[in-house]
Design a protein around this motif. Structure first.
Motif, mmCIF file in Angstrom:
data_model
loop_
_atom_site.group_PDB
_atom_site.id
_atom_site.type_symbol
_atom_site.label_atom_id
_atom_site.label_comp_id
_atom_site.label_asym_id
_atom_site.label_seq_id
_atom_site.Cartn_x
_atom_site.Cartn_y
_atom_site.Cartn_z
ATOM 1 N N ARG A 1 0.840 -1.215 0.000
ATOM 2 C CA ARG A 1 0.000 0.000 0.000
ATOM 3 C C ARG A 1 0.871 1.260 0.000
ATOM 4 N N ASP A 2 0.502 2.256 -0.809
ATOM 5 C CA ASP A 2 1.244 3.524 -0.802
ATOM 6 C C ASP A 2 1.008 4.265 0.511
ATOM 7 N N TRP A 3 2.019 5.013 0.932
ATOM 8 C CA TRP A 3 1.962 5.686 2.228
ATOM 9 C C TRP A 3 0.800 6.676 2.329
ATOM 10 N N ASN A 4 0.487 7.354 1.189
ATOM 11 C CA ASN A 4 -0.573 8.364 1.254
ATOM 12 C C ASN A 4 -1.947 7.710 1.395
ATOM 13 N N LEU A 5 -2.083 6.461 0.943
ATOM 14 C CA LEU A 5 -3.344 5.744 1.152
ATOM 15 C C LEU A 5 -3.467 5.338 2.620
ATOM 16 N N ALA A 6 -2.329 5.068 3.240
ATOM 17 C CA ALA A 6 -2.342 4.794 4.688
ATOM 18 C C ALA A 6 -2.739 6.076 5.443
ATOM 19 N N SER A 7 -2.199 7.220 5.004
ATOM 20 C CA SER A 7 -2.594 8.496 5.636
ATOM 21 C C SER A 7 -4.103 8.688 5.501
ATOM 22 N N ALA A 8 -4.632 8.357 4.317
ATOM 23 C CA ALA A 8 -6.069 8.546 4.073
ATOM 24 C C ALA A 8 -6.904 7.719 5.056
ATOM 25 N N MET A 9 -6.411 6.552 5.452
ATOM 26 C CA MET A 9 -7.155 5.726 6.416
ATOM 27 C C MET A 9 -7.310 6.462 7.744
ATOM 28 N N VAL A 10 -6.250 7.172 8.159
ATOM 29 C CA VAL A 10 -6.336 7.940 9.416
ATOM 30 C C VAL A 10 -7.232 9.166 9.202
ATOM 31 N N ILE A 11 -7.064 9.820 8.063
ATOM 32 C CA ILE A 11 -7.868 11.009 7.748
ATOM 33 C C ILE A 11 -9.362 10.669 7.792
ATOM 34 N N GLU A 12 -9.699 9.494 7.249
ATOM 35 C CA GLU A 12 -11.120 9.102 7.157
ATOM 36 C C GLU A 12 -11.633 8.379 8.400
ATOM 37 N N GLY A 13 -10.761 8.204 9.400
ATOM 38 C CA GLY A 13 -11.204 7.550 10.639
ATOM 39 C C GLY A 13 -11.293 6.038 10.530
ATOM 40 N N LYS A 14 -10.721 5.483 9.457
ATOM 41 C CA LYS A 14 -10.728 4.015 9.322
ATOM 42 C C LYS A 14 -9.578 3.396 10.114
ATOM 43 N N ALA A 15 -8.594 4.225 10.431
ATOM 44 C CA ALA A 15 -7.455 3.758 11.233
ATOM 45 C C ALA A 15 -7.154 4.798 12.309
ATOM 46 N N GLY A 16 -6.437 4.342 13.346
ATOM 47 C CA GLY A 16 -6.143 5.240 14.463
ATOM 48 C C GLY A 16 -4.909 6.087 14.263
ATOM 49 N N VAL A 17 -3.789 5.448 13.900
ATOM 50 C CA VAL A 17 -2.535 6.196 13.779
ATOM 51 C C VAL A 17 -1.757 5.777 12.537
ATOM 52 N N GLN A 18 -0.869 6.671 12.139
ATOM 53 C CA GLN A 18 0.167 6.323 11.167
ATOM 54 C C GLN A 18 1.498 6.811 11.730
ATOM 55 N N PHE A 19 2.510 5.964 11.628
ATOM 56 C CA PHE A 19 3.876 6.371 11.985
ATOM 57 C C PHE A 19 4.543 6.761 10.679
#
Ligand code: GAL
Length: 416
Positions: free
Chosen positions: A245-263
């Motif tokens: 997965r691209d890093w910005n898609l991981a950021s989007a998960m946090v932005i959208e509340g689908k995930a809690g944190v990104q390091f």
């Protein structure tokens, strides 16, 4: 009449040719990997700035966070005798290209504008080779950040984790909430980015011994085993689809509340801002627990390649535009990074940006500023890639902590 026409045609031809030459000369071809929403928005600030100065931009984007793919494409271009004007580059890669004699010389503009006095020495180490300026630093990023969804944090009690145990407890709470605790993309550079922070959280001395000094005892010792155990623990909080997965898609998960944190490094903030999110309201930025006061940095620089004489003025103009204090503020506000000069006001920056600038200055004064292993500021590519390989295999469960520490020391020794 005939003569008149010929003269006019010749004049027109000369004018057209001159315009053509002017166009070629007032153009920069730029190779970079800034292709995510936040990155592209920041790059646009630079493109527009140059366009305003009459310099056109030929874009050579090579997608792939951390620049791994961009560096492969660059090698092919230079080998074919077709180097771009300017190339986004990190740390030791710049010095490697300089050693090959491929880079130009920015001394004239650097001297005129007094870069020596305003660009931090930690960056100059990579902008200069053999006493000559070869690259123009755009920013200072750092990798030991945590990006937290504010609503999820509030639901979990609202307290920012102060240490490793509290971080683990928070991730467990995110699990109970039914969201993915850790948003991550399984790519070697992203695994290594987390590892930067994990190793730093076990102490400044340890980070320095392991990644800067490449001390075999630190690389294979008990603390490194503990670091790999922590990495494995974090791995247990990612979702099933993390691989590739691209890093910005991981950021989007946090932005959208689908995930809690990104390091992730503070380029992640560029994604939050692009999505219209506000620090303190929609998301929280904090240093990886246990690393407040220390910074693992990386600086994007534009390495300037040797180009035809008629292209040098545009190259120098680009370097000058990049170092202008007004540009440094405008660009880095969007990018999520701190300015590459020490004399730029933090006024236009949001709270995370102000913190980045303050943390950087403090770490620099206190001797707790270290080059990022994951982003090419601790070692040349050969060593970096050897570390990536072991970290990724450990992240994916192919090596246990003891094996990983042993392999790390051996891999680094082999790559030195
Ligand atoms: C880093 C770079 C950042 C950002 C990130 C993800 O290496 O310094 O500017 O682009 O990669 O692509």
């Amino acid at each position: 009449m005939r003569k008149f026409l010929t003269t006019t045609t010749a004049a027109a031809l000369i004018a057209t040719m001159a315009a053509g030459i002017a166009r070629a000369a007032d153009n920069v071809e730029v190779l970079h990997w800034w292709t995510s929403g936040g990155e592209a928005a920041a790059l646009d600030v630079l493109k527009k700035d140059l366009e305003g100065k009459g310099i056109s931009w030929t874009d050579m984007p090579v997608a792939g966070g951390g620049g791994t793919e961009a560096m492969t494409v660059l090698r092919a271009r230079v080998t074919a005798g077709n180097a771009p004007t300017a190339v986004q580059m990190l740390g030791f890669d710049i010095l490697d290209w300089a050693k090959e004699g491929a880079l130009g010389n920015l001394d004239e503009v650097a001297a005129k504008e007094g870069w020596d006095k305003v660009i931090p020495t930690a960056l100059q180490q990579f902008s200069k080779y053999d006493g000559h300026w070869i690259a123009a630093p755009v920013n200072v990023h750092s990798t030991n950040w945590v990006w937290i969804n504010k609503a999820a944090l509030d639901k979990a009690g609202g307290k920012e984790p102060a240490n490793w145990e509290e971080l683990v407890a928070l991730l467990d709470k995110f699990k109970e909430q039914g969201i993915t605790p850790v948003a991550h993309g399984g790519q070697p550079w992203q695994d290594a980015t987390i590892f930067d922070a994990v190793v730093l959280s076990l102490g400044n001395d340890f980070y320095k011994q392991a990644f800067i000094d490449l001390d075999p005892a630190a690389l294979s010792g008990d603390k490194m085993k503990e670091a790999f155990e922590r990495l494995a623990k974090l791995r247990s909080y990612v979702d099933d689809n993390f691989s590739g997965r691209d890093w910005n898609l991981a950021s989007a998960m946090v932005i959208e509340g689908k995930a809690g944190v990104q390091f992730m490094g503070d380029w992640a903030k560029g994604e939050f801002i692009k999505a219209g999110k506000k620090p303190g309201t929609d998301f929280v930025c904090m240093r990886f627990p246990g690393t407040q006061g220390s910074v693992t940095f990386n600086s994007d620089q534009f390495a300037m390649f040797k180009v035809a004489d008629d292209k040098v003025p545009a190259q120098l103009a680009m370097a000058s535009a990049i170092e202008s204090p007004a540009f440094q503020s405008a660009f880095n506000v969007v990018k999520g990074s701190a300015p590459a000069r020490t004399d730029v006001s933090d006024e236009a920056f949001d709270d995370c940006g102000k913190k980045a600038i303050k943390d950087l200055a403090e770490a620099n004064t206190n001797g707790s500023l270290f080059g990022s292993m994951a982003h090419g500021h601790a070692n040349p590519a050969s060593v970096k890639n050897a570390i990536y390989d072991v970290v990724t295999r450990a992240f994916n469960g192919e090596l246990n902590a003891d094996e990983a520490a042993e392999e790390l020391a051996a891999a680094v020794e082999g790559a030195k």
